[in-house]
Design an enzyme around this catalytic site. Structure first.
Site, PDB file in Angstrom:
ATOM      1  N   SER A 142       0.712  -1.574  -0.214  1.00 29.68           N
ATOM      2  CA  SER A 142      -0.114   0.031  -0.081  1.00 29.68           C
ATOM      3  C   SER A 142       0.558   1.221   0.380  1.00 29.68           C
ATOM      4  CB  SER A 142      -1.047   0.006   1.053  1.00 29.68           C
ATOM      5  OG  SER A 142      -2.028   1.382   0.716  1.00 29.68           O
ATOM      6  N   TYR A 153      -1.786   0.326  10.385  1.00 33.63           N
ATOM      7  CA  TYR A 153      -2.384  -0.494   9.182  1.00 33.63           C
ATOM      8  C   TYR A 153      -0.929  -0.321   7.974  1.00 33.63           C
ATOM      9  CZ  TYR A 153      -3.613  -1.453   4.200  1.00 33.63           C
ATOM     10  OH  TYR A 153      -3.618  -1.259   2.932  1.00 33.63           O
TER      11      TYR A 153
END
Length: 258
Positions: A142, A153
């Site tokens: 990501s 995350y």
């Protein structure tokens, strides 16, 4: 195009979003695809692939555990005898908020969701790829390894980048490539199964808006990408066209390098 003719591909998180688009496009190019997902929508993907003339199977396992990842890889081998390509697509932000508002249990959940499926699936796939000295692993990381309101995350996806670089170095001379893409913001249909069904009660709207605004502002293109704009680079890296590429994470975020 038939880049994946007679290739056996495992795609995790393939019931929706980027994973589904990768699976359907790969099947359209000749791959036999194992759809790995806990969502019942996995069966719809299998049906759509078969109706289009492709070959697909599905399996429901918990990829946050070693046992689930090992079972998924074994299922592909049981059906088709080997694994040529693994797409590690499982992951995604559960909560969106400043780090001081995360509870320890939430931090643990974010890391389990977005790091361990890739870590365990890479390890499980090696049991089947190394004896053949052939295989490709594409991890989906990501751009949010550098972003706002998603520190746990970001940490998990930073781990995915590290797995990609380190594992590629270990296995390159044994015939296996390990690469990754780092998607930016992506327009997708509403999720069939939400990552966090209690999100509205657990996070403020302005915290999530911070993510959206930062994603658009960080992209040179000032927009979100499409599912095809994410699936295309993944499939390129999985194909023989990228045979001299390994150990790198390709940003796919409209110019945002993460």
């Amino acid at each position: 195009m038939t880049r994946f003719a007679n290739k056996i591909m495992v795609v995790t998180g393939a019931a929706q979003g980027i994973g589904r688009r990768v699976a359907e496009r790969a099947a359209g190019e000749g791959a036999r695809v194992l759809i790995v997902d806990r969502s019942p929508a996995r069966d719809e993907v299998v049906q759509a692939i078969r109706e289009a003339g492709g070959d697909a199977q599905a399996v429901n396992v918990d990829l946050e555990t070693w046992e689930g990842c090992a079972q998924a890889m074994q299922t592909a081998v049981d059906h088709w005898g080997r694994i040529d390509i693994l797409i590690n697509n499982v992951g995604g932000t559960i909560w969106a908020k400043p780090f001081e508002h995360y509870e320890p249990v939430q931090i643990d959940a974010e890391v389990r969701r977005s790091l361990f499926p890739t870590l365990y699936c890479c390890r499980a796939a090696l049991d089947h790829m190394l004896p053949r000295e052939a295989g490709v692993i594409v991890n989906v990381s990501s751009i949010a390894t550098r972003g706002l309101n998603r520190v746990p995350y970001a940490a998990a996806k930073g781990g995915v980048n590290a797995i990609t670089a380190s594992l590629a170095w270990e296995v390159a001379e044994r015939g296996i490539r390990v690469v990754a893409t780092a998607p930016g913001g992506t327009e997708a249909p509403p999720r069939v199964v939400p990552r966090n069904p209690n999100a509205e009660q657990e996070q403020r709207e302005d915290w999530y808006k911070t993510i959206v605004d930062q994603t658009i502002q960080s992209a040179l293109t000032k927009r979100y990408g499409t599912l095809d704009e994410q699936a295309g680079p993944i499939l390129f890296l999985a194909s023989d066209e990228a045979s001299y590429i390994t150990g790198v994470t390709l940003p796919v975020g409209g110019g945002d390098l993460g």
